[in-house]
Design a protein around this motif. Structure first.
Motif, mmCIF file in Angstrom:
data_model
loop_
_atom_site.group_PDB
_atom_site.id
_atom_site.type_symbol
_atom_site.label_atom_id
_atom_site.label_comp_id
_atom_site.label_asym_id
_atom_site.label_seq_id
_atom_site.Cartn_x
_atom_site.Cartn_y
_atom_site.Cartn_z
ATOM 1 N N ARG A 17 39.570 42.043 35.156
ATOM 2 C CA ARG A 17 38.479 42.411 36.067
ATOM 3 C C ARG A 17 38.905 42.243 37.515
ATOM 4 N NH1 ARG A 17 38.344 37.869 38.933
ATOM 5 N NH2 ARG A 17 37.392 36.043 38.031
ATOM 6 N N ALA A 19 36.878 41.503 41.064
ATOM 7 C CA ALA A 19 35.526 40.991 41.353
ATOM 8 C C ALA A 19 35.309 40.774 42.858
ATOM 9 C CB ALA A 19 35.315 39.694 40.580
ATOM 10 N N PRO A 20 35.221 41.851 43.611
ATOM 11 C CA PRO A 20 35.075 41.687 45.065
ATOM 12 C C PRO A 20 33.660 41.282 45.478
ATOM 13 C CG PRO A 20 34.960 44.008 44.497
ATOM 14 C CD PRO A 20 35.220 43.275 43.206
ATOM 15 N N GLU A 53 30.371 40.699 43.236
ATOM 16 C CA GLU A 53 29.973 39.293 43.405
ATOM 17 C C GLU A 53 29.119 39.177 44.666
ATOM 18 O OE1 GLU A 53 33.240 36.578 42.481
ATOM 19 O OE2 GLU A 53 32.808 37.161 40.423
ATOM 20 N N TYR A 196 29.445 30.514 43.732
ATOM 21 C CA TYR A 196 30.593 31.271 43.224
ATOM 22 C C TYR A 196 31.122 30.655 41.929
ATOM 23 C CZ TYR A 196 35.562 32.211 42.693
ATOM 24 O OH TYR A 196 36.796 32.473 42.163
ATOM 25 N N VAL A 200 31.102 32.742 38.468
ATOM 26 C CA VAL A 200 32.359 33.338 38.011
ATOM 27 C C VAL A 200 32.683 32.904 36.576
ATOM 28 C CG1 VAL A 200 34.090 31.658 38.815
ATOM 29 C CG2 VAL A 200 34.605 34.046 38.957
ATOM 30 N N LEU A 218 42.703 31.350 45.315
ATOM 31 C CA LEU A 218 41.717 30.790 44.379
ATOM 32 C C LEU A 218 42.362 29.894 43.312
ATOM 33 C CD1 LEU A 218 39.418 33.921 44.167
ATOM 34 C CD2 LEU A 218 38.856 31.692 45.166
HETATM 35 N N1 GLU Z 1 34.592 37.321 44.604
HETATM 36 C C1 GLU Z 1 35.783 36.588 44.902
HETATM 37 C C2 GLU Z 1 36.401 37.113 46.175
HETATM 38 O O1 GLU Z 1 36.089 38.217 46.594
HETATM 39 C C3 GLU Z 1 36.846 36.705 43.823
HETATM 40 C C4 GLU Z 1 36.466 35.968 42.615
HETATM 41 C C5 GLU Z 1 37.511 35.857 41.527
HETATM 42 O O2 GLU Z 1 38.361 36.748 41.385
HETATM 43 O O3 GLU Z 1 37.444 34.897 40.780
HETATM 44 O O4 GLU Z 1 37.187 36.419 46.768
#
Ligand code: GLU
Length: 282
Positions: A17, A19-20, A53, A196, A200, A218
């Motif tokens: 995935r 996930a922006p 997200e 978050y 997530v 991350l």
């Molecule tokens: N939404 C997060 C971001 O844009 C990424 C989350 C993830 O990949 O776990 O930095």
């Protein structure tokens, strides 16, 4: 070919995935992550999901979300519909929080950032989390209060219950990691009934994500995510934290040409193939 709805992976199927968060326009770093996930999914004969997200209602904007679809479509990516938008699933996050609460692992906190700064300032040896913020000093732990509160994880109790945190990192192998370095993290904000971290892990599990491929920024947060997965009885994905796209001088995308939004690169005449090449994905 008929697809099962997302969340119902077939046995052995790999699910990736991107996930922006729709808090701004996508740039090269996002393109790299999205394309890498897409390529890995293709190569594995697996699935590629897009997740929005957008729980931060103060920062998420519809025009940024529209731009995500447009930019990723331009790059040649295809993803499954419907796209999961986190803002439509607060009930799922509340369910997970209720489980942690039933285990006695959450407590309400009314401190502001300023309160924490004041409580810890002048203490030169006060520990900081991997993002550089002072660890929460525990002011609200065990107190009763009134009014809007965030929910914090009682990290010491959580670690005692969750056991040893480990994950499988691509090209590294098994990583043993102590989540205590983050202190009592916030799992629901005062203004948003989730965070978050909780969103997530809940979504990755609900969507049957087998492979979490995301930026190196991350990596440290994975300590928290694995702990939450252990506490909530959620499956363990494989992790791959990729290097961040750097500018010509090796700096993290600062105000260089490379930090330009994809739509500006496009307007300047760049092609999707150019983006792949500049991002280093050839
Ligand atoms: N939404 C997060 C971001 O844009 C990424 C989350 C993830 O990949 O776990 O930095």
């Amino acid at each position: 070919m008929d697809r099962e709805p997302s969340g119902s992976p077939r046995a052995g199927e790999r699910v990736f995935r991107f996930a922006p968060s729709p808090n701004g326009y996508l740039h090269l770093g996002h393109a790299y992550s999205a394309l890498l996930n897409f390529d890995l999914a293709r190569r594995a004969g697996g699935r590629f999901l897009l997740r929005i997200e957008d729980i931060d209602r103060g920062r998420a904007r519809p025009e940024y979300e529209r731009a995500i679809y447009e930019d990723l479509g331009w790059l040649g990516l295809e993803w499954e519909e419907p796209v999961r938008r986190q803002s439509e699933h607060f009930g799922d996050y509340a369910g997970a929080l209720a489980k942690l609460d039933a285990l006695g692992l959450l407590y309400p906190c009314r401190c502001s950032r300023g309160d924490i700064a004041r409580a810890t300032q002048g203490r030169a040896d006060w520990p900081h989390d991997p993002d550089g913020a002072p660890l929460y000093p525990g002011t609200c732990r065990g107190t009763v209060g009134q009014g809007p509160a965030s929910l914090r994880l009682d990290m010491a109790k959580a670690v005692a219950l969750g056991g040893g945190v480990r994950w499988r990192e691509a090209e590294v192998g098994e990583v043993a990691a102590d989540p205590s370095v983050w202190g009592d993290v916030i799992l629901a904000r005062k203004d948003v009934p989730a965070s978050y971290h909780i969103a997530v892990v809940v979504d990755d599990a609900l969507q049957g994500v087998t492979d979490v491929v995301r930026g190196r920024d991350l990596y440290e947060a994975t300590r928290i995510h694995r702990l939450l997965q252990l506490l909530l009885g959620l499956p363990e994905p494989r992790y791959r934290h990729h290097a961040l796209v750097r500018d010509e001088e090796g700096k993290k995308l600062a105000k260089s040409r490379l930090s330009k939004p994809l739509r500006e690169l496009r307007a300047d005449g760049a092609t999707p193939a150019d983006v792949r090449r500049i991002a280093g994905l050839d």
